[in-house]
Design an enzyme around this catalytic site. Structure first.
Site, PDB file in Angstrom:
ATOM      1  N   ASP A  98     -11.823  -1.891  14.480  1.00 21.00           N
ATOM      2  CA  ASP A  98     -12.822  -1.002  14.263  1.00 21.00           C
ATOM      3  C   ASP A  98     -13.025   0.734  15.060  1.00 21.00           C
ATOM      4  O   ASP A  98     -12.399   0.856  16.123  1.00 21.00           O
ATOM      5  CB  ASP A  98     -13.517  -0.753  12.919  1.00 21.00           C
ATOM      6  CG  ASP A  98     -13.678  -0.253  11.839  1.00 21.00           C
ATOM      7  OD1 ASP A  98     -13.450   1.276  12.008  1.00 21.00           O
ATOM      8  OD2 ASP A  98     -13.273  -0.818  10.560  1.00 21.00           O
ATOM      9  N   HIS A 123     -17.186   4.773  10.606  1.00 21.13           N
ATOM     10  CA  HIS A 123     -16.201   3.328   9.322  1.00 21.13           C
ATOM     11  C   HIS A 123     -16.660   1.981  10.457  1.00 21.13           C
ATOM     12  O   HIS A 123     -17.113   1.043   9.266  1.00 21.13           O
ATOM     13  CB  HIS A 123     -14.935   4.133   9.524  1.00 21.13           C
ATOM     14  CG  HIS A 123     -14.099   3.291   9.233  1.00 21.13           C
ATOM     15  ND1 HIS A 123     -13.308   2.367   9.591  1.00 21.13           N
ATOM     16  CD2 HIS A 123     -13.410   3.966   8.226  1.00 21.13           C
ATOM     17  CE1 HIS A 123     -12.264   2.063   8.687  1.00 21.13           C
ATOM     18  NE2 HIS A 123     -12.605   3.304   7.511  1.00 21.13           N
ATOM     19  N   SER A 156     -10.147   0.417   3.154  1.00 23.92           N
ATOM     20  CA  SER A 156     -11.116   0.085   4.070  1.00 23.92           C
ATOM     21  C   SER A 156     -12.109  -1.257   3.765  1.00 23.92           C
ATOM     22  O   SER A 156     -13.220  -2.159   5.145  1.00 23.92           O
ATOM     23  CB  SER A 156     -11.375   0.920   5.292  1.00 23.92           C
ATOM     24  OG  SER A 156     -11.039   1.593   6.090  1.00 23.92           O
TER      25      SER A 156
END
Ligand SMILES: *[C@@H]1O[C@H](CO)[C@@H](O)[C@H](O)[C@H]1NC(C)=O
Ligand SMILES: *[C@@H]1O[C@H](CO)[C@@H](O)[C@H](O)[C@H]1NC(C)=O
Ligand SMILES: *[C@@H]1O[C@H](CO)[C@@H](O)[C@H](O)[C@H]1NC(C)=O
Ligand SMILES: *[C@@H]1O[C@H](CO)[C@@H](O)[C@H](O)[C@H]1NC(C)=O
Ligand SMILES: *[C@@H]1O[C@H](CO)[C@@H](O)[C@H](O)[C@H]1NC(C)=O
Ligand SMILES: *[C@@H]1O[C@H](CO)[C@@H](O)[C@H](O)[C@H]1NC(C)=O
Ligand SMILES: *[C@@H]1O[C@H](CO)[C@@H](O)[C@H](O)[C@H]1NC(C)=O
Ligand SMILES: *[C@@H]1O[C@H](CO)[C@@H](O)[C@H](O)[C@H]1NC(C)=O
Ligand SMILES: *[C@@H]1O[C@H](CO)[C@@H](O)[C@H](O)[C@H]1NC(C)=O
Ligand SMILES: *[C@@H]1O[C@H](CO)[C@@H](O)[C@H](O)[C@H]1NC(C)=O
Length: 745
Positions: free
Chosen positions: A147, A203, A530
């Site tokens: 990520d 994220h 996600s």
């Protein structure tokens, strides 16, 4: 020369529907670019050391290069994921390389982009009992997350109660000494821009904490959704591979998967995607195949390209492809109109001091008839309009973050915002960190607001901030953005595989990126496949912990055949339009972790079983060889249609009315040693389904039994439609369900 595609993090924080960005500039002659090079070794050559492999790879590179040692051509030399390497080359040099023996292909790399707590409870995981207790909260299992990096000092990554990493762990921590611990056991940087694996986006911190975050009390956003935040496998270890900063280059993704395999991870969580492509040219599919062969479970996001058909990504059968759905928690902000109509929306920003009085209401699209963009409340588009003291209606879309629309309203003197969905987004609403009081409402409700505005000279509205409400019995509802099947690359494998929570998910957030969220909170609420992917990575870790000997395919089968197909109200799971969702939206259904722990039967697949499957996709010997990393002769090996793979779900395509199709499946008994199953069939409309035999009588554990299933379209079958049904094996203790999707074309 091909295109460069942008691989993306699969989060919809930024845009209400992602657009893969294409740039098709052809490299100038002589200009260096990163290529992924596939090669194959002569049969006589055996590499015992990775050093030998590297010098063989080096032999493909141009001998005379102008580059100095500070500008090396070889970027990554891969050991596991492919036979090959990533190198900076000019088109002319690639031409030269093509003449060397063993060369297979060289393509300019793709660049991928990123896809985006109450959920353990929502999934039936409770402290000190049930599956969480039985699986020991995933203790000892290592989850690798590819990520945007991690914010290591976040309380979610404290190592209270965590054992030391298992002896097999070979990874390392590229932060300084104090940042890693028994929770965060490894962190590596593969990004181009940043020297450390630090998350400067948010994220990666969010997805990592969703999979494995430790218990943190009093987690909330602006006081909402307050409670204990915890990941799905709180005692699993975490290893971070930073592959995205401004973008996510394919060479880095391959290198990170290569490293994760060597390091000894058990589960890989990949909330990333590029464009759909053949499996031999899809870097995530290639890396995942090698990982699967080493027993590593790979969970990926399905993409945020919904609600459109054929928008699914990460669709290889050895990957768990995860779609996104809602949870039963809402952070409610209600828009009340002057005519007393009221519409429940959502917003995470709910200031205590906001007095909810009726205020003038204006539709942004009517503010400037010569500016099409004003309806989206783009930054500065409202500057010269008169919205001072008003509530403004803004449309989602226009290519900007939704929270920037509220900022535009605020900057121009507006008091509050009603954010309305477009038709595609239907009833999928987001609770976000807006800067003005706001209510994000559905498309249908938005139309009613606009009709009211037109119906009166002085429209007024107020926003009631109602805070956190739990108990929406419509949940889970498939999110509008969740990518849909059918599977373009392999039509006989239905995708997505499963749904998990992916709307308004509260998880860890680095405070350092406050500017992107308008919150100083160490938790943030975002949405995307996600967010659903790491939920399933956590579930896989729990299953690995309670069934250490199960293969990745067995774990996947357990998750799929036990999924829920009804919502909390026990009605069929719905889509963003509140209509029953089809199998290409839901896959096998919504994950039910406790049931997955005791599936009764599993559909297992050995790595070698994929050879006839890949040959059956009509790939060339070389293309199959790239995936399985050995020479293959498809004519000599058997070849099967893709629907014949021992998959726990069926997708059948009929092009003519007359032919029937027969497939076999083999199930392995992982329930009680003596168990007896009966088949239950629900026919897709207009399609006859016969199963032979109709009973399975097991006498011991791990016994395998085979059955055949024949699909035959009837004269009453429709044209150009998708119909669905299922087949289920029932014993007195278990039911093992496989969805059947039939495309009549
Ligand atoms: C170690 O890293 C943390 C942040 O991750 C930082 O706050 C700290 O100053 C660093 N320590 C040293 C000795 O560099
Ligand atoms: C890590 O970051 C640096 C930038 O400081 C970069 O040069 C390097 O290539 C990155 N990746 C790896 C795998 O070291
Ligand atoms: C969150 O809940 C905890 C425990 O119930 C409580 O002590 C705390 O004040 C709450 N925080 C907020 C912001 O409501
Ligand atoms: C997707 O396909 C289904 C079944 O054929 C059809 O009903 C639906 O309208 C399609 N959806 C979109 C968005 O094209
Ligand atoms: C309306 O939009 C046009 C075109 O963008 C712009 O030139 C004009 O200044 C706008 N007028 C107002 C009042 O904002
Ligand atoms: C619009 O308003 C903002 C905030 O007041 C200001 O920073 C910006 O320069 C303005 N833009 C235009 C085009 O007037
Ligand atoms: C409201 O009126 C505007 C301008 O007359 C028109 O463009 C729009 O379609 C109307 N909206 C509705 C929902 O009736
Ligand atoms: C592969 O080729 C065979 C023979 O031409 C054909 O019947 C089959 O449909 C093809 N399969 C795929 C997946 O294209
Ligand atoms: C299943 O097989 C066992 C052993 O062969 C037999 O005793 C039993 O009757 C069978 N059960 C059924 C329901 O046929
Ligand atoms: C499907 O199309 C065929 C050929 O056009 C036609 O004969 C048949 O009646 C159609 N079936 C249905 C259910 O509409």
């Amino acid at each position: 020369m091909g295109f460069h595609f942008l691989f993306f993090l699969i989060c919809i924080l930024n845009f209400h529907s992602f657009l893969a960005t294409f740039s098709n500039d052809i490299p100038e002659k002589g200009k260096l670019e990163t290529y992924i090079v596939h090669v194959e070794a002569p049969d006589t050559q055996i590499f015992t050391q990775s050093q030998d492999l590297k010098s063989w790879y080096n032999s493909f590179l141009p001998t005379i290069t102008t580059s100095s040692s500070d500008n090396p051509r070889m970027i990554y030399s891969y050991n596991n994921v492919i036979k090959g390497f990533a190198a900076r080359l000019s088109p002319d040099e690639v031409k030269e390389m093509k003449k060397k023996p063993g060369f297979i292909s060289a393509l300019p790399q793709n660049v991928l982009s990123l896809h985006t707590t109450h959920t353990p409870n929502f999934l039936g995981l409770n402290e000190n009992r049930g599956f969480w207790k039985d699986s020991n909260y995933g203790k000892g299992v290592i989850i690798g997350v590819l990520d945007s990096g991690i914010f290591p000092d976040h309380p979610s990554f404290n190592d209270y109660g965590m054992p030391a990493p298992p002896a097999k762990w070979k990874g390392k921590c590229e932060f300084n000494d104090t940042s890693c611990n028994n929770k965060l056991i490894g962190a590596k940087n593969f990004s181009e821009e940043d020297s450390t694996p630090l998350d400067e986006d948010g994220h990666g911190t969010h997805t990592a904490s969703t999979a494995t975050g430790n218990f943190v009390k009093g987690a909330n956003i602006f006081g909402n959704a307050n409670g204990t935040a915890v990941g799905i496998a709180p005692l699993a270890h975490l290893a971070i591979y930073k592959v995205c900063s401004a973008s996510c280059p394919e060479s880095a993704i391959l290198a990170a998967m290569d490293a994760a395999i060597d390091d000894g991870v058990d589960v890989l969580s990949i909330s990333l995607g590029g464009p759909s492509s053949d499996f031999y040219s899809d870097s995530i599919a290639l890396g995942a195949f090698s990982a699967m062969r080493k027993g590593i479970f790979v969970s990926c996001s399905a993409g945020n390209g919904g609600p459109y058909n054929y928008s699914i990504l990460n669709e290889a059968p050895w990957i768990l492809t995860v779609g996104a759905s809602t949870i039963d928690r809402k952070i409610t902000a209600t828009a009340v109109l002057g005519n007393d109509e009221s519409f429940d929306g959502e917003s995470a920003f709910q200031p205590m001091d906001f007095a909810s009085a009726f205020l003038p209401l204006v539709d942004a699209r009517m503010l400037n008839s010569s500016d099409f963009d004003v309806q989206y409340c783009l930054p500065e588009s409202l500057n010269k309009t008169n919205i001072r003291g008003k509530i403004v209606v803004c449309e989602v879309g226009g290519g900007i973050k939704r929270i920037l629309k509220g900022q535009a309203v605020k900057d121009a003197g507006g008091i509050a915002m009603i954010l309305v969905n477009n038709e595609q987004y239907g009833n999928t609403k987001f609770a976000e960190a807006h800067v003005v009081p706001a209510a994000h409402i559905s498309y249908a409700d938005g139309l009613k607001v606009k009709i009211y505005i037109n119906s009166t000279l002085n429209p007024v509205a107020k926003i009631l901030l109602k805070g956190t409400l739990i108990g929406d019995d419509r949940a889970p509802v498939v999110a509008a953005f969740s990518s849909r099947g059918p599977n373009f690359e392999s039509p006989g494998i239905p995708k997505p595989d499963i749904l998990g929570p992916g709307v308004n998910i509260l998880a860890a957030w680095p405070v350092s990126v406050e500017k992107t969220t308008h919150t100083k909170s160490t938790f943030n609420m975002i949405s995307g496949t996600s967010m659903s992917c790491p939920h399933l990575s956590g579930v896989a870790a729990l299953l690995k912990s309670s069934h250490p000997n199960w293969s990745p395919a067995a774990i996947k089968s357990a998750i799929m055949t036990t999924a829920d197909v009804v919502n909390i109200a026990r009605k069929p799971i719905e889509d963003e339009n509140f209509l029953p969702a089809n199998v290409f939206a839901t896959g096998s259904g919504h994950v039910n972790p406790s049931r997955a722990n005791d599936p009764g039967l599993v559909y297992d697949i050995q790595p070698e079983d994929y050879v006839p499957y890949l040959c059956g996709l009509n790939y060339t010997n070389r293309q199959v060889g790239i995936i399985i990393q050995r020479r293959v002769n498809c004519l000599a090996e058997s070849s099967i249609p893709d629907a014949q793979l021992n998959y726990p779900a069926f997708a059948i395509t009929f092009t003519t009315l007359s032919n029937s199709q027969t497939y076999s499946r083999t199930v392995t008994n992982v329930g009680e040693s003596k168990s007896y199953y009966n088949v239950e069939i629900v026919h897709p409309l207009g399609v006859d389904v016969r199963v032979e035999p109709t009973t399975l009588n097991f006498s011991k554990l791990n016994q395998k039994l085979m059955y055949r299933v024949t699909f035959k379209p009837l004269a009453s079958a429709g044209n150009n439609t998708v119909v669905e049904g299922f087949l289920k094996w029932n014993s007195d203790r278990h039911s093992v369900r496989s969805p059947i999707a039939v495309i009549l074309s």
